[in-house]
Design a protein around this motif. Structure first.
Motif, PDB file in Angstrom:
ATOM      1  N   ARG A  54       8.302   4.725   1.045  1.00  0.00           N
ATOM      2  CA  ARG A  54       7.846   5.617   2.111  1.00  0.00           C
ATOM      3  C   ARG A  54       6.522   5.100   2.569  1.00  0.00           C
ATOM      4  O   ARG A  54       5.972   4.271   1.958  1.00  0.00           O
ATOM      5  N   GLY A  55       6.158   5.373   3.815  1.00  0.00           N
ATOM      6  CA  GLY A  55       5.045   4.996   4.419  1.00  0.00           C
ATOM      7  C   GLY A  55       3.959   5.860   3.977  1.00  0.00           C
ATOM      8  O   GLY A  55       3.062   6.276   4.943  1.00  0.00           O
ATOM      9  N   ASP A  94       0.757  -1.351   0.043  1.00  0.00           N
ATOM     10  CA  ASP A  94      -0.184   0.051   0.142  1.00  0.00           C
ATOM     11  C   ASP A  94       0.648   1.288  -0.059  1.00  0.00           C
ATOM     12  O   ASP A  94       0.429   2.136   0.115  1.00  0.00           O
ATOM     13  N   SER A  95       2.147   1.279  -0.259  1.00  0.00           N
ATOM     14  CA  SER A  95       2.962   2.241  -0.254  1.00  0.00           C
ATOM     15  C   SER A  95       3.606   2.462  -1.412  1.00  0.00           C
ATOM     16  O   SER A  95       3.828   1.658  -2.175  1.00  0.00           O
ATOM     17  N   ALA A  96       4.034   3.843  -1.586  1.00  0.00           N
ATOM     18  CA  ALA A  96       4.788   4.028  -2.609  1.00  0.00           C
ATOM     19  C   ALA A  96       6.286   3.783  -2.683  1.00  0.00           C
ATOM     20  O   ALA A  96       6.900   3.631  -1.546  1.00  0.00           O
ATOM     21  N   ASP A 130      11.097   7.133   3.681  1.00  0.00           N
ATOM     22  CA  ASP A 130      11.670   6.635   5.091  1.00  0.00           C
ATOM     23  C   ASP A 130      12.712   5.346   4.830  1.00  0.00           C
ATOM     24  O   ASP A 130      13.329   5.263   5.787  1.00  0.00           O
ATOM     25  N   TYR A 131      12.635   4.569   3.719  1.00  0.00           N
ATOM     26  CA  TYR A 131      13.525   3.480   3.689  1.00  0.00           C
ATOM     27  C   TYR A 131      14.195   3.685   2.399  1.00  0.00           C
ATOM     28  O   TYR A 131      13.942   3.881   1.394  1.00  0.00           O
ATOM     29  N   TRP A 132      15.696   3.216   2.668  1.00  0.00           N
ATOM     30  CA  TRP A 132      16.649   3.125   1.462  1.00  0.00           C
ATOM     31  C   TRP A 132      17.450   2.002   1.195  1.00  0.00           C
ATOM     32  O   TRP A 132      17.907   1.349   2.364  1.00  0.00           O
ATOM     33  N   GLY A 133      17.608   1.272   0.383  1.00  0.00           N
ATOM     34  CA  GLY A 133      18.821   0.374   0.043  1.00  0.00           C
ATOM     35  C   GLY A 133      20.020   0.999  -0.034  1.00  0.00           C
ATOM     36  O   GLY A 133      20.169   2.245   0.088  1.00  0.00           O
TER      37      GLY A 133
END
Length: 123
Positions: free
Chosen positions: A98-99, A31-33, A111-114
């Motif tokens: 992202r959330g 459900d997130s981008a 919010d999150y990265w590789g």
């Protein structure tokens, strides 16, 4: 702990193709981008392509018609198919999540990265 792990980068000649994969773990991103950014030394991180939770897509102008972002929500995976590669596509490519349902062109909104993966296109 949320992790994004990219794979598939490397060296390719101009005109060639590469496929990047991003495996997400620790939470579901259905459900997130999700997005792919790229960065070259001395420049800001640039949004290349993004997909909303429902699959709507965004591409930066320079890659339209050449790159395709896709996602497999069942596998928690995001892909970037890159065709007709040009030397100016050379960069470190990052998978990001992202959330939020909606994508953003602003890297600080993710919010999150590789860890990033190198793509080099030779002329």
């Amino acid at each position: 702990q949320v992790q994004l792990v990219e794979s598939g980068g490397g060296l390719v000649q101009a005109g060639g193709s590469l496929s990047l994969s991003c495996a997400a773990s620790g939470r579901t991103f259905s459900d997130s981008a999700m997005a792919w950014f790229r960065q070259v030394p001395g420049k800001q991180r640039e949004l290349v392509a993004a997909a909303t939770g429902a699959g709507s897509r965004y591409y930066t102008n320079s890659v339209k018609g050449r790159f395709t972002i896709s996602r497999d929500n069942a596998k928690n995976m995001v892909y970037l198919q890159m065709n007709s590669l040009k030397p100016e596509d050379t960069a470190v490519y990052y998978c990001a999540g992202r959330g939020s349902y909606f994508y953003s062109t602003d890297a600080t909104r993710y919010d999150y990265w590789g860890q990033g993966i190198q793509v080099t296109v030779s002329s």
